[in-house]
Scaffold this motif. Structure first.
Motif, PDB file in Angstrom:
ATOM      1  N   PHE B 538       0.838  -1.198   0.000  1.00  0.00           N
ATOM      2  CA  PHE B 538       0.000   0.000   0.000  1.00  0.00           C
ATOM      3  C   PHE B 538       0.875   1.251   0.000  1.00  0.00           C
ATOM      4  O   PHE B 538       2.089   1.177   0.221  1.00  0.00           O
ATOM      5  CB  PHE B 538      -1.010   0.019   1.153  1.00  0.00           C
ATOM      6  N   ILE B 539       0.196   2.375  -0.270  1.00  0.00           N
ATOM      7  CA  ILE B 539       0.861   3.679  -0.176  1.00  0.00           C
ATOM      8  C   ILE B 539       0.358   4.356   1.086  1.00  0.00           C
ATOM      9  O   ILE B 539      -0.848   4.455   1.307  1.00  0.00           O
ATOM     10  CB  ILE B 539       0.545   4.533  -1.417  1.00  0.00           C
ATOM     11  N   THR B 540       1.283   4.773   1.939  1.00  0.00           N
ATOM     12  CA  THR B 540       0.887   5.469   3.156  1.00  0.00           C
ATOM     13  C   THR B 540       0.811   6.965   2.877  1.00  0.00           C
ATOM     14  O   THR B 540       1.760   7.550   2.357  1.00  0.00           O
ATOM     15  CB  THR B 540       1.902   5.210   4.281  1.00  0.00           C
ATOM     16  N   ALA B 541      -0.341   7.542   3.204  1.00  0.00           N
ATOM     17  CA  ALA B 541      -0.527   8.986   3.073  1.00  0.00           C
ATOM     18  C   ALA B 541      -0.569   9.580   4.470  1.00  0.00           C
ATOM     19  O   ALA B 541      -1.448   9.252   5.257  1.00  0.00           O
ATOM     20  CB  ALA B 541      -1.831   9.277   2.341  1.00  0.00           C
ATOM     21  N   LEU B 542       0.424  10.419   4.784  1.00  0.00           N
ATOM     22  CA  LEU B 542       0.440  11.063   6.101  1.00  0.00           C
ATOM     23  C   LEU B 542      -0.375  12.343   6.050  1.00  0.00           C
ATOM     24  O   LEU B 542      -0.138  13.202   5.197  1.00  0.00           O
ATOM     25  CB  LEU B 542       1.877  11.371   6.536  1.00  0.00           C
ATOM     26  N   VAL B 543      -1.316  12.415   6.965  1.00  0.00           N
ATOM     27  CA  VAL B 543      -2.229  13.549   6.971  1.00  0.00           C
ATOM     28  C   VAL B 543      -1.913  14.432   8.172  1.00  0.00           C
ATOM     29  O   VAL B 543      -1.979  13.981   9.309  1.00  0.00           O
ATOM     30  CB  VAL B 543      -3.684  13.056   7.022  1.00  0.00           C
ATOM     31  N   GLY B 544      -1.545  15.682   7.901  1.00  0.00           N
ATOM     32  CA  GLY B 544      -1.193  16.608   8.982  1.00  0.00           C
ATOM     33  C   GLY B 544       0.059  16.134   9.685  1.00  0.00           C
ATOM     34  O   GLY B 544       0.922  15.480   9.103  1.00  0.00           O
ATOM     35  N   GLN B 545       0.193  16.497  10.935  1.00  0.00           N
ATOM     36  CA  GLN B 545       1.349  16.099  11.736  1.00  0.00           C
ATOM     37  C   GLN B 545       1.034  14.774  12.403  1.00  0.00           C
ATOM     38  O   GLN B 545       0.384  14.741  13.436  1.00  0.00           O
ATOM     39  CB  GLN B 545       1.644  17.158  12.813  1.00  0.00           C
ATOM     40  N   VAL B 546       1.466  13.688  11.809  1.00  0.00           N
ATOM     41  CA  VAL B 546       1.173  12.380  12.385  1.00  0.00           C
ATOM     42  C   VAL B 546       2.382  11.896  13.173  1.00  0.00           C
ATOM     43  O   VAL B 546       3.489  11.852  12.655  1.00  0.00           O
ATOM     44  CB  VAL B 546       0.850  11.345  11.292  1.00  0.00           C
ATOM     45  N   MET B 547       2.179  11.554  14.416  1.00  0.00           N
ATOM     46  CA  MET B 547       3.248  11.023  15.252  1.00  0.00           C
ATOM     47  C   MET B 547       3.315   9.509  15.064  1.00  0.00           C
ATOM     48  O   MET B 547       2.357   8.812  15.389  1.00  0.00           O
ATOM     49  CB  MET B 547       2.955  11.313  16.725  1.00  0.00           C
ATOM     50  N   THR B 548       4.430   9.024  14.550  1.00  0.00           N
ATOM     51  CA  THR B 548       4.576   7.577  14.416  1.00  0.00           C
ATOM     52  C   THR B 548       5.325   7.006  15.619  1.00  0.00           C
ATOM     53  O   THR B 548       5.687   5.832  15.632  1.00  0.00           O
ATOM     54  CB  THR B 548       5.325   7.240  13.106  1.00  0.00           C
ATOM     55  N   MET B 549       5.550   7.855  16.606  1.00  0.00           N
ATOM     56  CA  MET B 549       6.157   7.417  17.866  1.00  0.00           C
ATOM     57  C   MET B 549       5.490   8.157  19.021  1.00  0.00           C
ATOM     58  O   MET B 549       5.616   9.385  19.117  1.00  0.00           O
ATOM     59  CB  MET B 549       7.667   7.715  17.845  1.00  0.00           C
ATOM     60  N   PRO B 550       4.762   7.432  19.881  1.00  0.00           N
ATOM     61  CA  PRO B 550       4.135   8.112  21.033  1.00  0.00           C
ATOM     62  C   PRO B 550       5.200   8.530  22.050  1.00  0.00           C
ATOM     63  O   PRO B 550       6.357   8.123  21.978  1.00  0.00           O
ATOM     64  CB  PRO B 550       3.231   7.031  21.641  1.00  0.00           C
ATOM     65  N   GLY B 551       4.796   9.358  22.985  1.00  0.00           N
ATOM     66  CA  GLY B 551       5.681   9.745  24.085  1.00  0.00           C
ATOM     67  C   GLY B 551       5.069   9.312  25.409  1.00  0.00           C
ATOM     68  O   GLY B 551       3.880   9.025  25.484  1.00  0.00           O
ATOM     69  N   LEU B 552       5.905   9.233  26.440  1.00  0.00           N
ATOM     70  CA  LEU B 552       5.393   8.935  27.777  1.00  0.00           C
ATOM     71  C   LEU B 552       4.817  10.215  28.381  1.00  0.00           C
ATOM     72  O   LEU B 552       5.402  11.289  28.237  1.00  0.00           O
ATOM     73  CB  LEU B 552       6.512   8.415  28.674  1.00  0.00           C
ATOM     74  N   GLY B 553       3.710  10.093  29.078  1.00  0.00           N
ATOM     75  CA  GLY B 553       3.069  11.246  29.703  1.00  0.00           C
ATOM     76  C   GLY B 553       3.728  11.634  31.015  1.00  0.00           C
ATOM     77  O   GLY B 553       4.772  11.092  31.405  1.00  0.00           O
ATOM     78  N   ILE B 554       3.111  12.564  31.688  1.00  0.00           N
ATOM     79  CA  ILE B 554       3.692  13.130  32.897  1.00  0.00           C
ATOM     80  C   ILE B 554       3.652  12.134  34.064  1.00  0.00           C
ATOM     81  O   ILE B 554       4.523  12.143  34.932  1.00  0.00           O
ATOM     82  CB  ILE B 554       2.986  14.471  33.237  1.00  0.00           C
ATOM     83  N   ARG B 555       2.641  11.263  34.069  1.00  0.00           N
ATOM     84  CA  ARG B 555       2.573  10.180  35.059  1.00  0.00           C
ATOM     85  C   ARG B 555       2.386   8.866  34.295  1.00  0.00           C
ATOM     86  O   ARG B 555       1.268   8.339  34.196  1.00  0.00           O
ATOM     87  CB  ARG B 555       1.381  10.355  36.004  1.00  0.00           C
ATOM     88  N   PRO B 556       3.469   8.312  33.770  1.00  0.00           N
ATOM     89  CA  PRO B 556       3.328   7.133  32.897  1.00  0.00           C
ATOM     90  C   PRO B 556       2.806   5.906  33.651  1.00  0.00           C
ATOM     91  O   PRO B 556       2.997   5.786  34.871  1.00  0.00           O
ATOM     92  CB  PRO B 556       4.762   6.885  32.414  1.00  0.00           C
ATOM     93  N   GLY B 557       2.172   5.019  32.898  1.00  0.00           N
ATOM     94  CA  GLY B 557       1.611   3.797  33.462  1.00  0.00           C
ATOM     95  C   GLY B 557       2.630   2.962  34.218  1.00  0.00           C
ATOM     96  O   GLY B 557       2.280   2.266  35.175  1.00  0.00           O
ATOM     97  N   TYR B 558       3.896   3.036  33.820  1.00  0.00           N
ATOM     98  CA  TYR B 558       4.892   2.160  34.450  1.00  0.00           C
ATOM     99  C   TYR B 558       5.032   2.412  35.939  1.00  0.00           C
ATOM    100  O   TYR B 558       5.484   1.535  36.690  1.00  0.00           O
ATOM    101  CB  TYR B 558       6.247   2.258  33.741  1.00  0.00           C
ATOM    102  N   LEU B 559       4.666   3.625  36.389  1.00  0.00           N
ATOM    103  CA  LEU B 559       4.799   3.946  37.818  1.00  0.00           C
ATOM    104  C   LEU B 559       3.997   2.984  38.704  1.00  0.00           C
ATOM    105  O   LEU B 559       4.362   2.755  39.850  1.00  0.00           O
ATOM    106  CB  LEU B 559       4.316   5.380  38.072  1.00  0.00           C
ATOM    107  N   ASN B 560       2.905   2.434  38.147  1.00  0.00           N
ATOM    108  CA  ASN B 560       2.025   1.571  38.953  1.00  0.00           C
ATOM    109  C   ASN B 560       2.381   0.100  38.850  1.00  0.00           C
ATOM    110  O   ASN B 560       1.790  -0.730  39.540  1.00  0.00           O
ATOM    111  CB  ASN B 560       0.576   1.751  38.486  1.00  0.00           C
ATOM    112  N   ILE B 561       3.288  -0.240  37.956  1.00  0.00           N
ATOM    113  CA  ILE B 561       3.512  -1.651  37.639  1.00  0.00           C
ATOM    114  C   ILE B 561       4.705  -2.183  38.424  1.00  0.00           C
ATOM    115  O   ILE B 561       5.755  -1.553  38.475  1.00  0.00           O
ATOM    116  CB  ILE B 561       3.696  -1.823  36.110  1.00  0.00           C
ATOM    117  N   ASP B 562       4.506  -3.348  39.047  1.00  0.00           N
ATOM    118  CA  ASP B 562       5.576  -3.912  39.886  1.00  0.00           C
ATOM    119  C   ASP B 562       5.273  -5.395  40.106  1.00  0.00           C
ATOM    120  O   ASP B 562       4.261  -5.912  39.632  1.00  0.00           O
ATOM    121  CB  ASP B 562       5.623  -3.165  41.235  1.00  0.00           C
ATOM    122  N   ILE B 563       6.177  -6.069  40.789  1.00  0.00           N
ATOM    123  CA  ILE B 563       5.852  -7.404  41.307  1.00  0.00           C
ATOM    124  C   ILE B 563       5.646  -7.263  42.816  1.00  0.00           C
ATOM    125  O   ILE B 563       6.286  -6.433  43.462  1.00  0.00           O
ATOM    126  CB  ILE B 563       6.962  -8.452  41.024  1.00  0.00           C
TER     127      ILE B 563
END
Lengths: 573, 573
Positions: B538-563
């Motif tokens: 296929f042909i990929t058409a990028l529309v506007g500013q498309v982020m192909t890599m997300p970023g971690l937020g200010i309180r990322p999910g990993y903070l809650n994850i543990d054993i």
């Protein structure tokens, strides 16, 4: 002779459950990954806690040459030979990195009739442990940079209010954690990250800073995997990892960043070693994959622990020559494991010794070359002997070796006062070719053993470095770079002085200079950097220009690797 | 109610062999990965070749809101409901990316009493397919840069002599292949590679050039995994991937670089889908993980193929709203699969519709908000209906919904001429809560069906883009950037005009602007880039500013994850 992968493919394998059962592992302790590999649940450690430990044999080698000495062939062959003479034997080896598999050698499962099979399973992904190390490592890198970004974007005060977290004030120029990838990736050695192209705000994706990738085997997490006793121990170690420094120069750990739990979760399956089989059906536990030049170069304590409870003899190997993985086995792993070697096997080939001679002189007589190159082996014999461990030399036979050469070499070796010396022909003969070696190794493990460490942990960092340089490499002393001197002060101030040392240096010479073959003398060991691996529990000393990321060569191994029309893998050898 | 992971952990699971057997998969066709997940060997396709295909239901949704619409909950709930009313049902879903798992949501296995279990296995590593995609992708990146390095270092002539290979003359400024990592990694979006710090030669590790990382789900290899029919087809597709351009502007493929075989070998286990189970013991095939905003957003053709041969009804989902994954299912996947949907389910929540209204007006009455937000659902109903597929609306019930709201919504939906509409309460009620939905979905699959594609492949690229913009999003036209116009010429010149289009755009609006809620009108679709994915097709058409890599937020999910102290994973939800 068939290629390694063809031998592997034509072998009649036993179901991994059968291998486990014969070895004393219960079906409930096995987590199958297909028919021929299975993770061993750590619950087994509790069941076997009261068993007596078997004997531990560590396989090392002379200084490597481009021809390959066949250390893994000998380790696997020896395990097969031990099994053939009625010993309950198990090999414990590292998981091959896919970087070199696609870069140079195409596989690291032994070779010929002394292989871990199926070899393509061992060489590709296995049960995903290296991927888990890579993911957990890079999560921490992402976490550092995301924290940096949000604290810069908002300012410390607003960040604290909006996130409910205490600002860490990470110093972007003093991040101690690079990234990793299981590839030979020259162009990622040094990179600049956080560039802001196409980003509307002034901060971009930054702050911009220098970073780079090491090969996954060099990750501190790989060392932690190899040195942990259980999941809780791993969790604690990961929490202690120094990821960065704040603007006041204090260390920031994975615990401080709140990412240690998630990293442990990512590695929670990796903590179980993987059971496979040799071509003769002997058990082999594969676990962790630190290289011996840039890390501590030994497979896991957990795998050894389990194998020792089930086997009469466990065969494991330290990477590269005895100055590398064997030294680190003794001074790093053995201390943490509480288990010292009952015997050591030094692998040598006629070719390797000649190659060591060639660099020293232009004499063209083959026997003179062999005689000149013998110095390198003699050095390794003495190096191992100073640890008080019985030494057996295994001459890994090549087709081109003459009977005269083998006889001469064996005589010379025995004259050094080693416990034994045997020719090993496991590559072409399998178990049979390693029985004589197996016999003498069994005897060696029953011989008197006065194991001693090279240095006590209480010594200063400088003293420990000096001891390794002099007693471990034959150097006349050490040179600390200005950077290393500053780092030394920092390490002392943060209370890391009691840790053992993990030297990162070239494996191609006993010295720091890969061009110095044979037995280099009169050199000072140049220490360019000192870094703490607080989770693994050692200080890494970088000697000279150490590459922690290999590159692909001009004709990389991947060119030969493909699937054929029967969906079979070709080109792994 | 218990957390998702607690529900998952307390569930009484069946051994995966039992799930397979009930579903008609032979033990010999199963590659177990522990007790509760197993890959299904592709040999099964041959055995089942003569079976009749079951019905295919595709689950889509209204435009997403921050509350989550529960599409996977509904897909899994529906599968459980179908099973409860006596249908042989199977769910086919994508493998969750670990980026979002540690970034935002903590898991993507459904939720409540409608889950794929064990949820931590689904969310972490699974059977390693995403890792395989990542490794194969990055091997190609390393191969490009290594070739660039050696050809620059030696010059074309000397390179040819020393390597025996034909120089490729890669243009470092026109490399078409970035790197991937399965992380949310803002700081790697744009990087500079090949920097020469500490390297003795003038070339360093270079030539230096721009690069960057996308999330692994965005890799063309992920799309190839999802669209391949078998290993040989995958091998051919990988060979066609455009990796770079030479200094004359011609394309350089993975075949040209000699890396396509090795990439296929790395992905050779990933080609088999993974079988798991729902909380009710229904089979679920998990395979591939392209996102619907930056890729084509559907699970694999191979998994669907196998499931359709064994099930009465297969439930699969297209990512995000019907403008995203559903459109791409129909116009990309269905063409390659040769299988079109027998019915479509649109998932909606009362909360989501109110959220779409809020952006449009300040009215505070809840019923008025719901009425205003209904426009978005109506648009999606009409969007799906234009493909000629019977439409069922599933109202995913939340505790806060009133009976009046549900009744009003159902009436409004039915007035649109849809085939059916049912409230789905699978989250709190499990199978029982989805039985009414299951009944109407079965009927819908037996209703008349006049499936049609949105556009014929023979149209020009511009015409196809225009059709998607107007008929697919309600835009008034398209705007091609100067870059996209130049790329259009390039694509035509290289013979890629016949391919379908994969639009990369925000999922948060039917338009390209995430701020435009409800049903945006009168906008032109800005196409910033056009890229060929010659392997995926296929042909990929990028529309506007498309982020192909997300970023971690200010309180990322990993903070809650543990054993926890029992070695159990906590914080995945």
């Amino acid at each position: 002779m068939l290629s390694d992968i063809d031998i592997s493919r034509r072998a009649e394998l036993q179901p991994i459950e059968a291998i486990a059962q014969q070895f004393g592992i219960l079906p409930s302790e096995l987590i199958a990954y297909g028919a021929y590999k299975a993770k061993v649940n750590l619950d087994i450690k509790q069941r076997l806690a009261d068993n007596r430990d078997g004997k531990l044999v560590i396989v090392t080698a002379v200084t490597p040459t481009p021809f390959g000495e066949g250390k893994t062939v000998t380790s696997i062959g020896l395990t097969q030979g031990l099994q053939a003479i009625g010993q309950r034997a198990c090999a414990c080896i590292r998981q091959p990195s896919m970087g070199p598999v696609f870069g140079i050698k195409g596989g690291a499962a032994g070779g010929g009739l002394a292989q871990v099979v199926p070899m393509e399973s061992l060489n590709l992904h296995l049960t995903g442990d290296i991927h888990a190390v890579t993911s957990a490592h890079n999560l921490a890198a992402a976490a550092i940079d995301a924290r940096l970004y949000h604290e810069h974007r908002l300012g410390a005060e607003a960040f604290a209010v909006q996130s409910g977290l205490t600002p860490l004030n990470i110093d972007a120029s003093r991040i101690a954690w690079r990234r990793v990838v299981d590839q030979n990736e020259r162009s990622l050695r040094h990179i600049r990250v956080g560039l802001g192209a196409n980003v509307p705000n002034a901060l971009g994706n930054g702050p911009e800073h220098d970073s780079g990738f090491d090969i996954s085997a060099a990750s501190e997490l790989m060392a932690i995997l190899a040195l942990s006793r259980d999941l809780q121990d791993m969790r604690q170690r990961i929490g202690r990892i120094v990821l960065a420094h704040n603007t006041a120069g204090e260390v920031i750990t994975a615990e401080d960043l709140g990412v240690a739990g998630a990293m442990t979760v990512i590695m929670s399956e990796a903590i179980a070693p993987t059971l496979m089989q040799t071509l003769s059906g002997a058990p082999c536990l594969i676990h962790a994959g630190p290289f011996a030049n840039i890390a501590h170069g030994n497979s896991s304590i957990i795998a050894d622990d389990i194998a020792l409870k089930l086997a009469d003899i466990v065969v494991t190997e330290g990477g590269f020559g005895s100055d590398m993985g064997f030294e680190k086995y003794c001074n790093i792993k053995a201390r943490q494991a509480g288990k010292t070697p009952d015997a050591a096997v030094i692998v040598v080939t006629v070719k390797a010794l000649k190659s060591h001679a060639e660099a020293c002189q232009s004499d063209t007589s083959e026997s003179a070359k062999l005689a000149a190159g013998f110095d390198n082996l003699r050095w390794h014999i003495n190096n191992v002997a100073q640890y008080g461990v019985p030494v057996v030399v295994a001459i890994n036979r090549f087709q081109s070796d003459t009977l005269e050469e083998l006889t001469w070499l064996r005589e010379q070796v025995m004259a050094q006062g080693v416990f034994g010396c045997e020719v090993c022909d496991a590559f072409t003969q399998g178990s049979q070719g390693a029985q004589a070696l197996a016999e003498v190794v069994v005897q060696a493990t029953e011989a008197p053993n006065q194991f001693r460490f090279l240095y006590p942990l209480e010594q200063s960092i400088e003293a420990k470095l000096m001891t390794i340089a002099e007693a471990g490499y034959g150097a006349s002393g050490i040179q600390l770079s200005a950077k290393a001197q500053a780092q030394l002060v920092h390490l002392k101030r943060h209370g890391f002085e009691h840790l053992p040392i993990c030297v990162a240096k070239t494996p191609l010479s006993i010295s720091h200079d890969p061009k110095l073959k044979g037995v280099p003398k009169g050199f000072e060991l140049p220490i360019s950097e000192l870094k703490v691996s607080a989770g693994a529990g050692f200080i890494t000393a970088l000697v000279g220009q150490v590459m922690t990321m290999p590159g692909l060569g001009i004709r990389p191994g991947y060119l030969n690797i493909d699937i054929n029309q029967h969906n079979e893998i070709v080109g792994l050898a």
